[in-house]
Design a protein around this motif. Structure first.
Motif, PDB file in Angstrom:
ATOM      1  N   TYR A   1      -0.862  -1.697  -6.264  1.00 40.72           N
ATOM      2  CA  TYR A   1      -1.052  -3.079  -5.822  1.00 40.72           C
ATOM      3  C   TYR A   1      -2.532  -3.400  -5.609  1.00 40.72           C
ATOM      4  O   TYR A   1      -3.040  -4.381  -6.138  1.00 40.72           O
ATOM      5  CB  TYR A   1      -0.240  -3.315  -4.536  1.00 40.72           C
ATOM      6  CG  TYR A   1      -0.480  -4.643  -3.896  1.00 40.72           C
ATOM      7  CD1 TYR A   1      -0.171  -5.826  -4.581  1.00 40.72           C
ATOM      8  CD2 TYR A   1      -1.005  -4.741  -2.608  1.00 40.72           C
ATOM      9  CE1 TYR A   1      -0.391  -7.061  -3.986  1.00 40.72           C
ATOM     10  CE2 TYR A   1      -1.222  -5.969  -2.012  1.00 40.72           C
ATOM     11  CZ  TYR A   1      -0.918  -7.124  -2.706  1.00 40.72           C
ATOM     12  OH  TYR A   1      -1.137  -8.342  -2.133  1.00 40.72           O
ATOM     13  N   ALA A   2      -3.213  -2.508  -4.879  1.00 40.17           N
ATOM     14  CA  ALA A   2      -4.623  -2.777  -4.585  1.00 40.17           C
ATOM     15  C   ALA A   2      -5.452  -2.655  -5.859  1.00 40.17           C
ATOM     16  O   ALA A   2      -5.236  -1.749  -6.654  1.00 40.17           O
ATOM     17  CB  ALA A   2      -5.129  -1.801  -3.534  1.00 40.17           C
ATOM     18  N   PRO A   3      -6.396  -3.591  -6.039  1.00 34.33           N
ATOM     19  CA  PRO A   3      -7.219  -3.523  -7.258  1.00 34.33           C
ATOM     20  C   PRO A   3      -8.214  -2.363  -7.200  1.00 34.33           C
ATOM     21  O   PRO A   3      -8.548  -1.874  -6.124  1.00 34.33           O
ATOM     22  CB  PRO A   3      -7.951  -4.867  -7.260  1.00 34.33           C
ATOM     23  CG  PRO A   3      -7.997  -5.269  -5.830  1.00 34.33           C
ATOM     24  CD  PRO A   3      -6.754  -4.731  -5.196  1.00 34.33           C
ATOM     25  N   LEU A   4      -8.654  -1.961  -8.369  1.00 33.42           N
ATOM     26  CA  LEU A   4      -9.645  -0.891  -8.448  1.00 33.42           C
ATOM     27  C   LEU A   4     -10.999  -1.451  -8.003  1.00 33.42           C
ATOM     28  O   LEU A   4     -11.409  -2.508  -8.450  1.00 33.42           O
ATOM     29  CB  LEU A   4      -9.728  -0.396  -9.894  1.00 33.42           C
ATOM     30  CG  LEU A   4     -10.306   1.001 -10.110  1.00 33.42           C
ATOM     31  CD1 LEU A   4      -9.400   2.044  -9.494  1.00 33.42           C
ATOM     32  CD2 LEU A   4     -10.481   1.270 -11.601  1.00 33.42           C
ATOM     33  N   GLU A   5     -11.660  -0.731  -7.112  1.00 33.37           N
ATOM     34  CA  GLU A   5     -12.960  -1.193  -6.619  1.00 33.37           C
ATOM     35  C   GLU A   5     -13.965  -1.187  -7.764  1.00 33.37           C
ATOM     36  O   GLU A   5     -14.027  -0.228  -8.543  1.00 33.37           O
ATOM     37  CB  GLU A   5     -13.417  -0.282  -5.469  1.00 33.37           C
ATOM     38  CG  GLU A   5     -14.065  -1.012  -4.318  1.00 33.37           C
ATOM     39  CD  GLU A   5     -15.534  -1.258  -4.523  1.00 33.37           C
ATOM     40  OE1 GLU A   5     -16.078  -2.121  -3.823  1.00 33.37           O
ATOM     41  OE2 GLU A   5     -16.133  -0.585  -5.390  1.00 33.37           O
ATOM     42  N   ALA A   6     -14.774  -2.270  -7.857  1.00 35.02           N
ATOM     43  CA  ALA A   6     -15.622  -2.463  -9.034  1.00 35.02           C
ATOM     44  C   ALA A   6     -16.655  -1.352  -9.218  1.00 35.02           C
ATOM     45  O   ALA A   6     -16.792  -0.805 -10.310  1.00 35.02           O
ATOM     46  CB  ALA A   6     -16.313  -3.812  -8.944  1.00 35.02           C
TER      47      ALA A   6
ATOM     48  N   LYS B   1     -10.048   4.714  -3.245  1.00 35.36           N
ATOM     49  CA  LYS B   1      -8.660   4.676  -2.768  1.00 35.36           C
ATOM     50  C   LYS B   1      -8.416   5.604  -1.579  1.00 35.36           C
ATOM     51  O   LYS B   1      -7.462   5.441  -0.834  1.00 35.36           O
ATOM     52  CB  LYS B   1      -7.711   5.023  -3.919  1.00 35.36           C
ATOM     53  CG  LYS B   1      -7.834   4.072  -5.083  1.00 35.36           C
ATOM     54  CD  LYS B   1      -6.503   3.704  -5.658  1.00 35.36           C
ATOM     55  CE  LYS B   1      -6.609   2.705  -6.779  1.00 35.36           C
ATOM     56  NZ  LYS B   1      -6.509   1.319  -6.299  1.00 35.36           N
TER      57      LYS B   1
ATOM     58  N   ASP C   1     -11.278  -7.520  -0.514  1.00 32.58           N
ATOM     59  CA  ASP C   1     -10.230  -8.177  -1.281  1.00 32.58           C
ATOM     60  C   ASP C   1      -8.952  -8.269  -0.447  1.00 32.58           C
ATOM     61  O   ASP C   1      -8.572  -7.305   0.208  1.00 32.58           O
ATOM     62  CB  ASP C   1      -9.969  -7.346  -2.545  1.00 32.58           C
ATOM     63  CG  ASP C   1      -9.026  -8.042  -3.494  1.00 32.58           C
ATOM     64  OD1 ASP C   1      -9.518  -8.606  -4.478  1.00 32.58           O
ATOM     65  OD2 ASP C   1      -7.804  -8.005  -3.231  1.00 32.58           O
TER      66      ASP C   1
ATOM     67  N   ALA D   1      -5.883  -8.164  -1.217  1.00 30.14           N
ATOM     68  CA  ALA D   1      -4.898  -7.152  -1.612  1.00 30.14           C
ATOM     69  C   ALA D   1      -5.259  -5.799  -1.002  1.00 30.14           C
ATOM     70  O   ALA D   1      -4.398  -5.023  -0.572  1.00 30.14           O
ATOM     71  CB  ALA D   1      -4.837  -7.044  -3.129  1.00 30.14           C
ATOM     72  N   MET D   2      -6.563  -5.529  -0.952  1.00 27.89           N
ATOM     73  CA  MET D   2      -7.026  -4.283  -0.340  1.00 27.89           C
ATOM     74  C   MET D   2      -6.716  -4.278   1.146  1.00 27.89           C
ATOM     75  O   MET D   2      -6.303  -3.277   1.712  1.00 27.89           O
ATOM     76  CB  MET D   2      -8.540  -4.134  -0.528  1.00 27.89           C
ATOM     77  CG  MET D   2      -8.949  -3.720  -1.924  1.00 27.89           C
ATOM     78  SD  MET D   2     -10.721  -3.521  -1.971  1.00 27.89           S
ATOM     79  CE  MET D   2     -10.926  -2.869  -3.605  1.00 27.89           C
TER      80      MET D   2
ATOM     81  N   THR E   1      -3.114  -3.632   1.727  1.00 32.51           N
ATOM     82  CA  THR E   1      -2.852  -2.212   1.507  1.00 32.51           C
ATOM     83  C   THR E   1      -3.289  -1.390   2.713  1.00 32.51           C
ATOM     84  O   THR E   1      -2.577  -0.486   3.176  1.00 32.51           O
ATOM     85  CB  THR E   1      -3.618  -1.719   0.263  1.00 32.51           C
ATOM     86  OG1 THR E   1      -3.355  -2.614  -0.802  1.00 32.51           O
ATOM     87  CG2 THR E   1      -3.190  -0.321  -0.119  1.00 32.51           C
TER      88      THR E   1
END
Lengths: 225, 227
Positions: free
Chosen positions: A28-33, A40, A181, A183-184, A187
């Motif tokens: 669910y959480a996006p990958l950190e840029a 994670k 974020d 979503a982060m 999470t």
């Protein structure tokens, strides 16, 4: 060990929430840029840090309650919570190092938070050593309660002193007010809840185990007579 | 016996001083120990003229910390082994008063050792600190109060366990990290000849530690020695 239905529910919810947090972290959480996959570990890192602090706060409160009420259950609560706290404290240090190596390029730095976490770990290892070498009787409980109170009061002073000690040297890593974020953040919240439940679960088991040990001692005494 | 609070404390301190004056083993052991630490550090770090002012405060405080632990341990092991701790318990004084008495005794012994070590330290590391002695004494005193306030309580705890002396440094060192940091930083500032104003925030921190630990220890000491 007998488990009542409430305990079964607690274990069930803990398991589900841990699975949910794992799912959220990886899907669910996006990958950190910039940091990528290693970021994670942050979710479990922060959740462990929270549980560590919670566990030690419980040791502190249990210590005060034990000294004022002299009830065995508060002693068990403090001792059990300290043990679990040390486990999560170790997790904080390990996960932190895993994150720090690729991001900061070093496993360890004597930053105020890192140092305080390490000193916390040392303090509560000392608490456990004190508890094992002072025996199971009420004397050991009293000594441990006193140390638990003193150690917890000391934590903010340690943190402040290390911060001042550091500010004289150049700060290598400044905490930036970056936006997280949503979503982060969700999470992270799921992880926090999951870890808190895990703490409660472990605490419940640990307390039950201590009570069983007491029971065993009583039975032993009975047989001896 | 209707002695007031301070007189009771004074009597306990006086008792410790008399005992120490008769044997002198604690003082000489602590003094020699701190001297030995300085000698060992000299060979371990080989401080030259260029880095001695950076290393000196650290070496000094490691020496005092280890010597202090030695003294703290003795102060209770001796009482416990000779059964005089029991005697103190039976005397009609508050447990907190016993704590304050033992703490002040420890402060006096450790502070004396520090003061006597200081000139030798200056000689060995070739530092001219004789004009700095009043300031250093202030830092030493404030730090020693913090060290002894936490140390006396924890020594009383560790003497009541099976591990006894072994446990004290393990309990004490994490707790007194703020004192060590404050003491090393202030000593360093003074040795570098900085004005006292720059050391003031450290002295404040040390004083805060002193006050907090004296009050907390005073309150909880009765639970440590309770039989």
């Amino acid at each position: 060990m007998q488990r009542n239905s409430l305990e079964k529910i607690l274990i069930g919810i803990t398991f589900l929430s841990l699975m949910a947090s794992l799912y959220a972290i990886f899907f669910y959480a996006p990958l950190e840029a910039t940091m990528g996959l290693v970021q994670k570990v942050w979710y479990f890192h922060l959740a462990s840090a929270w549980v560590t602090f919670l566990a030690y706060a419980v040791v502190f409160v249990a210590g005060i309650l034990y000294l004022s009420r002299k009830k065995r259950c508060f002693d068990i609560l403090g001792y059990s919570s300290a043990g679990i706290g040390v486990v999560f404290n170790t997790l904080v240090l390990v996960t932190g190092s895993i994150w720090a190596k690729p991001i900061w390029g070093t496993w360890w730095t004597w930053d105020s938070r890192l140092s305080t976490t390490l000193i916390l770990w040392l303090m509560y290892i000392a608490y456990l050593m004190l508890r094992t070498s002072s025996g199971e009787d009420s004397k050991g409980a009293r000594l441990a309660a006193v140390f638990g109170i003193v150690a917890f009061i000391d934590v903010p002073i340690v943190y402040m002193s290390i911060r001042w000690w550091r500010t004289i040297h150049p700060l290598v890593f400044k905490s930036k007010g970056t936006e997280v974020d949503p979503a982060m953040l969700t999470t992270l919240l799921i992880s926090l809840v999951a870890f808190t439940l895990l703490y409660l679960c472990l605490l419940r088991q640990r307390i039950a185990l201590e009570h069983l040990k007491d029971e065993l001692e009583r039975v032993k005494e009975k047989i001896r007579r | 016996m209707n002695l007031n609070f301070f007189k009771k404390i004074g009597l306990i301190v006086w008792k410790d001083i008399i005992v120490e004056f008769r044997t002198k083993d604690l003082f000489s052991a602590m003094f020699l120990f701190s001297l030995l630490v300085v000698v060992i550090f000299n060979f371990a770090f080989a401080p030259g003229t260029e880095n001695v002012s950076q290393l000196a405060p650290g070496i000094l405080w490691v020496a005092f910390t280890f010597a202090g632990v030695l003294g703290l341990n003795r102060s209770f092991v001796f009482e416990k082994d000779s059964g005089s701790l029991q005697g103190l318990m039976l005397s009609p004084v508050d447990r907190g008063v016993i704590y304050l008495g033992k703490m002040i005794g420890n402060i006096i012994f450790i502070f004396l050792v520090e003061l006597v070590s200081l000139p030798l330290f200056a000689v060995f590391f070739n530092l001219s600190l004789f004009h700095l002695i009043p300031r250093l004494a202030l830092v030493l005193l404030v730090s020693t109060v913090g060290f002894a306030s936490a140390g006396t309580l924890l020594a009383a705890i560790s003497v009541n366990t099976k591990a006894r002396e072994v446990l004290l440094p393990i309990l004490l060192f994490p707790i007194i990290i703020p004192v060590i940091i404050g003491a090393v930083k202030s000593t360093g500032n003074i040795l570098e000849g900085k004005p006292l104003v720059e050391t003031l925030s450290w002295l404040k921190l040390l004083t805060a530690f002193d006050i907090i630990f004296i009050i907390v220890s005073f309150l909880v000491f009765e639970y440590v020695v309770e039989e």
